[in-house]
Design a protein around this motif. Structure first.
Motif, PDB file in Angstrom:
ATOM      1  N   SER A 276       0.861  -1.186   0.000  1.00 29.53           N
ATOM      2  CA  SER A 276       0.000   0.000   0.000  1.00 29.53           C
ATOM      3  C   SER A 276       0.896   1.233   0.000  1.00 29.53           C
ATOM      4  O   SER A 276       1.077   1.894   1.029  1.00 29.53           O
ATOM      5  N   PRO A 277       1.494   1.572  -1.149  1.00 31.56           N
ATOM      6  CA  PRO A 277       2.562   2.580  -1.202  1.00 31.56           C
ATOM      7  C   PRO A 277       2.129   3.995  -0.869  1.00 31.56           C
ATOM      8  O   PRO A 277       2.981   4.862  -0.701  1.00 31.56           O
ATOM      9  N   THR A 278       0.836   4.279  -0.770  1.00 30.64           N
ATOM     10  CA  THR A 278       0.413   5.626  -0.374  1.00 30.64           C
ATOM     11  C   THR A 278      -0.137   5.665   1.041  1.00 30.64           C
ATOM     12  O   THR A 278      -0.610   6.705   1.487  1.00 30.64           O
ATOM     13  N   GLN A 279      -0.068   4.544   1.755  1.00 29.42           N
ATOM     14  CA  GLN A 279      -0.584   4.493   3.117  1.00 29.42           C
ATOM     15  C   GLN A 279       0.431   3.994   4.137  1.00 29.42           C
ATOM     16  O   GLN A 279       0.301   4.275   5.325  1.00 29.42           O
ATOM     17  N   LEU A 280       1.445   3.276   3.701  1.00 31.66           N
ATOM     18  CA  LEU A 280       2.386   2.668   4.640  1.00 31.66           C
ATOM     19  C   LEU A 280       3.691   3.459   4.754  1.00 31.66           C
ATOM     20  O   LEU A 280       4.581   3.060   5.493  1.00 31.66           O
TER      21      LEU A 280
END
Length: 539
Positions: A276-280
């Motif tokens: 989840s590259p925009t949340q983690l």
């Protein structure tokens, strides 16, 4: 033991803590069995480190807004006014106050859990060291709370269900707990270079800062400044500041813990965020620049934030020989914004140039001649408060992450968030020695300046000198609000150098200034003990 509302457990819906709660509530029996094994206990300790991402990985306002160094761009961007201007600061304010309160208590509860299981898990030679690491992390959470809110509720027990009645301990009691935890940690954590785990130098650095901060309090000990200086020197351990400042902040090819001056960091990696590259990831890169995007050219930039921009005062602190100016701010914006980092600037053009205060008219004329088509921003026109459109404010490049995916207002960066580094340790020592041995303090201060390329050493200094140097060295590194609050300079400096703030903005109820932040009203409302006092400026 005083009872306390376990905020991370009780406010699941309000503070989006479901992942933490799910992990603990899926099966207490299975979790209990797992944490009694060596591998399970290691996983529990790792969960304590993961809590740092909740504390530091979101918006940066609680750390940097409403200070002398950062402000929202004129007519652009939005910041929580309670934190950025103080006029709307109240117990129901959002903007990060409730989030900080909740995330710190979640970290404390996770630490209490690890300490609880340390006596019943499978015993081996690592358990004492791991408990020391956890106590450092618990102390760090309490230190954030006591600086922000003053006295808070102390809990050192592990609870498996919410406790809805709690008392408020004094700030002095909280400091005592912090120091006891850090002393225990110092006696048990490992030595050597930083490898991702808390080690002795990280503990010594935090102990130095805790004693330094307590020294300014009415209940502080007469020896606190000297103790702070001693711990800072222990953390320095004879290591010089030898890495060029620009190298310290160049986007890494790998994990930033390889930096020999990093004492402790919140660790991230592209691999860990891949699902989840925009949340983690985290948001540190989001708030300091007028640009955040991927491969777009400078004329069609991605998402632009207009928050936490450098004030004119912040920019004015640097001199021509100070290498930190160009290492912190993007003086030249290429056709591709990230061309500075990866060398990919197809047209070879420079689109924007922010003339520093030492640039003469002849210098600027010469620059234009050698950079056809460049847009020049004259000195005094590109700080927060005097700009309103794209690229009219100078970008802060210090935290840029060329590997980050473009996403609006998302947690996209996977660079480490540096919490403790050697340059700050020197400045902690300088501030502490100011009150005990200024001659030695000057040596520490001048060492920081010399690494930055400043050839003329200072021969005298005061607290404002220290704060100015901390501004140059540590711009944006999540310290500034705490620096000004600690040194009793918050009202003076914020109202003098931040165009959004007047001294009257700090006036609170009962003739008390809004220095401490308010205890979140939601926490008070859930507390069955109705004798829990709010900070008096917000009554």
């Amino acid at each position: 033991m005083k009872k306390i509302l376990l905020y991370g457990l009780s406010l699941v819906s309000l503070f989006s803590c479901s992942e933490f709660i799910e992990e603990e509530n899926l099966s207490f029996v299975n979790a209990d069995e797992y944490y009694r094994t060596a591998s399970g206990y290691n996983a529990l300790v790792n969960a304590n480190y993961a809590q740092l991402k909740e504390i530091y990985g979101n918006d940066a306002y609680v750390f940097e807004a409403g200070t002398d160094l950062c402000a929202v761009g004129s007519g652009r961007g939005t910041e929580p006014e309670g934190l950025s201007r103080y006029t709307q600061l109240n117990p129901s304010s959002d903007g990060g106050i409730q989030e900080l309160y909740a995330s710190c208590y979640k970290a404390i509860q996770t630490a209490n859990m690890a300490i609880h299981y340390s006596t019943i898990t499978e015993q081996n030679s690592d358990v004492a060291k791991l408990v020391g690491e956890v106590k450092y992390l618990r102390a760090n959470a309490y230190f954030l709370l006591v600086q922000t809110f003053g006295g808070v509720g102390i809990v050192t027990e592990y609870f498996t269900s919410p406790q809805l009645s709690f008392d408020r301990n004094s700030a002095q009691e909280v400091y005592n707990l912090i120091i006891n935890d850090l002393t225990d940690a110092l006696n048990n954590v490992g030595t050597g270079t930083f490898n991702g785990h808390v080690n002795k130098r990280a503990v010594q650095h935090l102990l130095a800062k805790v004693y330094l901060t307590r020294a300014y309090e009415s209940f502080g000990s007469a020896t606190d400044f000297a103790t702070a200086a001693s711990y800072a020197d222990d953390a320095i351990a004879g290591q010089g500041l030898t890495i060029p400042f620009a190298t310290l902040w160049a986007p890494p090819t790998g994990n930033e813990i390889i930096n020999a001056e990093t004492l402790f960091s919140v660790q991230y990696s592209p691999a860990s965020a891949s699902t989840s590259p925009t949340q983690l990831g985290h948001k540190q890169a989001n708030w300091y620049s007028s640009y955040l995007g991927g491969p777009e050219v400078a004329t069609s930039a991605g998402w632009r934030s207009y928050n936490l921009l450098p004030t004119q005062f912040a920019l004015s602190l640097y001199t021509q020989e100070d290498q930190r100016f160009r290492a912190t701010f993007m003086v030249e914006v290429l056709w591709r914004y990230y061309g500075h980092f990866d060398g990919n600037n197809p047209t070879g053009k420079t689109r924007h140039y922010y003339a520093p205060q030492w640039a003469t008219p002849a210098d600027i004329t010469s620059y234009i001649a050698s950079h056809p088509g460049v847009q020049v921003h004259q000195w005094g026109t590109y700080g927060a408060g005097v700009v309103s459109s794209d690229y009219q404010t100078i970008p802060t490049k210090k935290f840029d992450d060329p590997k980050a995916p473009y996403a609006t207002n998302a947690k996209v960066s996977t660079r480490d968030i540096i919490l403790s580094r050697l340059g700050e340790t020197y400045l902690i020592a300088a501030e502490a020695y100011l009150n005990t041995n200024p001659t030695v303090g000057l040596q520490r201060l001048n060492a920081v300046r010399a690494r930055a390329g400043i050839t003329t050493p200072l021969t005298t200094y005061d607290i404002d000198t220290v704060l100015d140097e901390r501004a140059r060295e540590l711009f944006g590194e999540y310290h500034r609000w705490f620096d000004l609050k600690r040194t009793n300079k918050l009202v003076e400096r914020a109202s003098l150098h931040n165009y959004l703030i007047n001294a009257a903005n700090f006036n609170g109820a009962n003739g008390v200034l809004k220095i401490l932040r308010p205890i979140p009203q939601s926490a008070i409302d859930l507390n069955k003990n109705k004798n829990f006092p709010q900070n008096p400026a917000y009554l």
